[in-house]
Design an enzyme around this catalytic site. Structure first.
Site, PDB file in Angstrom:
ATOM      1  N   ASP A 188      12.998  -6.238  -0.987  1.00 50.53           N
ATOM      2  CA  ASP A 188      11.810  -6.939  -0.682  1.00 50.53           C
ATOM      3  C   ASP A 188      11.485  -6.852   0.796  1.00 50.53           C
ATOM      4  O   ASP A 188      12.238  -6.823   1.649  1.00 50.53           O
ATOM      5  CB  ASP A 188      12.190  -8.262  -1.006  1.00 50.53           C
ATOM      6  N   GLU A 248      10.573  -1.833  -0.328  1.00 53.99           N
ATOM      7  CA  GLU A 248       9.070  -2.232  -0.523  1.00 53.99           C
ATOM      8  C   GLU A 248       8.537  -2.173   0.881  1.00 53.99           C
ATOM      9  O   GLU A 248       9.111  -2.985   1.800  1.00 53.99           O
ATOM     10  CB  GLU A 248       8.901  -3.683  -1.091  1.00 53.99           C
TER      11      GLU A 248
HETATM   12  C1  BGC Z   1       7.253  -9.689  -3.102  1.00 56.67           C
HETATM   13  C2  BGC Z   1       6.365 -11.044  -3.290  1.00 56.67           C
HETATM   14  C3  BGC Z   1       6.858 -11.951  -2.207  1.00 56.67           C
HETATM   15  C4  BGC Z   1       7.003 -11.724  -0.735  1.00 56.67           C
HETATM   16  C5  BGC Z   1       8.020 -12.579   0.084  1.00 56.67           C
HETATM   17  C6  BGC Z   1       6.948  -9.357  -1.706  1.00 56.67           C
HETATM   18  O1  BGC Z   1       6.659  -8.163  -1.230  1.00 56.67           O
HETATM   19  O2  BGC Z   1       6.808  -8.760  -4.004  1.00 56.67           O
HETATM   20  O3  BGC Z   1       6.217 -11.358  -4.519  1.00 56.67           O
HETATM   21  O4  BGC Z   1       6.008 -13.256  -2.373  1.00 56.67           O
HETATM   22  O5  BGC Z   1       7.659 -10.202  -0.860  1.00 56.67           O
HETATM   23  O6  BGC Z   1       9.308 -12.428  -0.502  1.00 56.67           O
END
Ligand code: BGC
Ligand code: MG
Length: 471
Positions: A188, A248
């Site tokens: 994440d 991500e």
């Molecule tokens: C996740 C979100 C989340 C955020 C903070 C993101 O990129 O996909 O759902 O709110 O990270 O953790």
């Protein structure tokens, strides 16, 4: 070749996939009962969104213990059962890792609130800088003489990745899940972990600009963050099989994504999620994605609008998917997109997510009665045709996705990684992939003669994609 290189990974938003105990919330046993559906869909792996103990202030992305299962979703034995069954069916399992921040209920943060001497694991400062939170407002919340940093909500304090104990602890988190047999991690906000030394003010303080324009930010996209991933690479490689590290990462410039792939296997690119249904823009977004090693193709996730809504029709969503899936790289499918689902307007009084993302998080539609839960679903069901209603109907989105994924799997062994754009009239894209596959996307309603006379196609029909196979 590593299993993930051309794999189809299905994102399961755990809360909304399948409830097994009638509490209205999806859970691990529920997912386990639906594995045969996923196997029949021809996916290779599932990615589970966070199921860790959490006060659920951000849909589980506020973790208070990264090495356990929230009772809402089951327990560790249930997790082991899920992994064992998935593996038996030939499905890999990827879990979400949330290292940028913890929940404010995490024991570390609770200790930090009580004891100023125990604050080094987070980012505390007496004089906050001008950074903005992605959720709006200052990225700092004051607790006494000091304030702490949170790039997201105040309930999600950012960890200090310059602290050796934080690094060591997360090494153990990785090992904990790898030992339990997971095949990889979706990391994440992987571009967030390390902030610029000394926490200098940003010159441009628009929150959105900070997130996407990492070149101009001191909080996002710091090149040093890859030192963490080099460490994780070594850990993942010390386990058998190919354990996937997927980041991500939001970046405007493809080159800024490339550097992550020196240690991570692949990163998401969000170019296509920010592109309207216009062939010129789509082509440049695809070119940008192809610059990055081991490309990924995704059109939606639990944070964003569903592609049928965003692109202006389920036919467009299917056509674009079919086009992208001809390209080399891994495919990420978000639950429900195979049903051609649109966003759901959730009335304010039933809303669950404080950040407006419920529209794409409504429960999966399994049969005409829903089939998600025997109780009251945590969010209302959306409109749309369920799995049972579409199954066996050759004209349905589900059967089209299934057929396409099956064909893709069959073709992979003969396909190479080179791609070449063909000249096409406006509104049409054609790409040839090494090994004899040509994909043609026609966004016009006109018949389209390709310049080489290969195909005449379109014929006033709906937007669609055709795959042409060399004998
Ligand atoms: C996740 C979100 C989340 C955020 C903070 C993101 O990129 O996909 O759902 O709110 O990270 O953790
Ligand atoms: Mg449940």
């Amino acid at each position: 070749m590593a299993w993930w290189r051309d794999a189809v990974v299905y994102e399961i938003y755990v809360r909304a996939f399948q409830d097994s105990d009638g509490d209205g919330v999806g859970d691990l046993d529920g997912i386990r009962s639906r594995l045969p559906y996923l196997q029949a869909l021809c996916v290779d792996a599932i990615w589970l969104t966070p199921f860790y103990p959490s006060p659920m202030r951000d849909g589980g992305y506020d973790v208070s213990d990264p090495c356990d299962v929230d009772p809402l979703f089951g327990d560790l034995d249930g997790f082991d059962r899920l992994v064992a069954d998935a593996h038996r069916l030939g499905l890999k399992v990827i879990v979400d890792l949330v290292p940028n921040h913890t929940s404010d209920q995490h024991p570390w943060f609770q200790e930090a609130l009580r004891n100023r001497a125990a604050r080094r694991r987070y980012v505390f400062a007496e004089t906050p800088n001008n950074w903005l939170s992605f959720r709006g407002g200052s990225a700092w919340t004051r607790v006494d003489e000091e304030a702490y940093l949170h790039l997201f909500a105040p309930e999600q304090p950012d960890l200090n990745w310059r602290d050796p104990e934080v690094n060591d602890a997360y090494d153990d988190v990785l090992r904990f899940w790898l030992d339990r047999g997971v095949d990889g991690f979706r990391i994440d906000v992987a571009h967030g972990l390390l902030k610029a030394e000394g926490l200098p003010d940003d010159e441009d303080v628009s929150a959105l600009t900070q997130l996407v324009c990492d070149r101009y930010s001191h909080s996002w996209g710091q090149p040093e963050v890859c030192s963490v991933y080099r460490r994780w690479r070594a850990i993942a490689d010390s386990f058998d099989g190919d354990r996937l590290l997927l980041g991500e990462v939001y970046a405007v410039h493809p080159a800024d994504l490339v550097r992550y792939t020196e240690s991570l296997d692949q990163v998401f690119n969000f170019f296509l999620l920010q592109t309207s249904f216009d062939t010129v823009l789509l082509r440049s977004a695809i070119d940008a994605a192809l610059v990055v090693p081991n490309p990924t193709w995704t059109l939606s996730n639990h944070d964003l609008s569903r592609q049928a809504s965003r692109l202006g029709g389920a036919d467009r969503a299917l056509a674009l998917s079919a086009f992208l899936w001809a390209l080399p790289g891994s495919v990420y499918v978000y639950q429900g997109e195979e049903l051609g689902l649109y966003d759901t307007d959730v009335p304010r009084e039933l809303a669950v997510d404080p950040f407006g993302r419920d529209r794409s998080r409504t429960p999966m539609l399994w049969d005409a009665d829903g089939g998600f839960t025997t109780g009251t679903p945590f969010l209302p069901l959306g409109a749309g045709q369920s799995v049972a209603e579409q199954e066996g109907d050759a004209g349905s989105a589900l059967e089209a996705y299934r057929a396409l994924l099956r064909l893709r799997r069959e073709l992979l062994s003969r396909l190479g990684r080179e791609v070449t754009w063909r000249d096409t009239p406006p509104g049409v894209l054609a790409v040839a992939r090494e090994g004899g596959l040509v994909a043609v996307l026609n966004t016009t309603s006109a018949a389209v003669p390709l310049p080489d006379g290969e195909v005449l196609w379109g014929d006033g029909g709906p937007v669609s994609t055709t795959w042409l196979l060399a004998p």
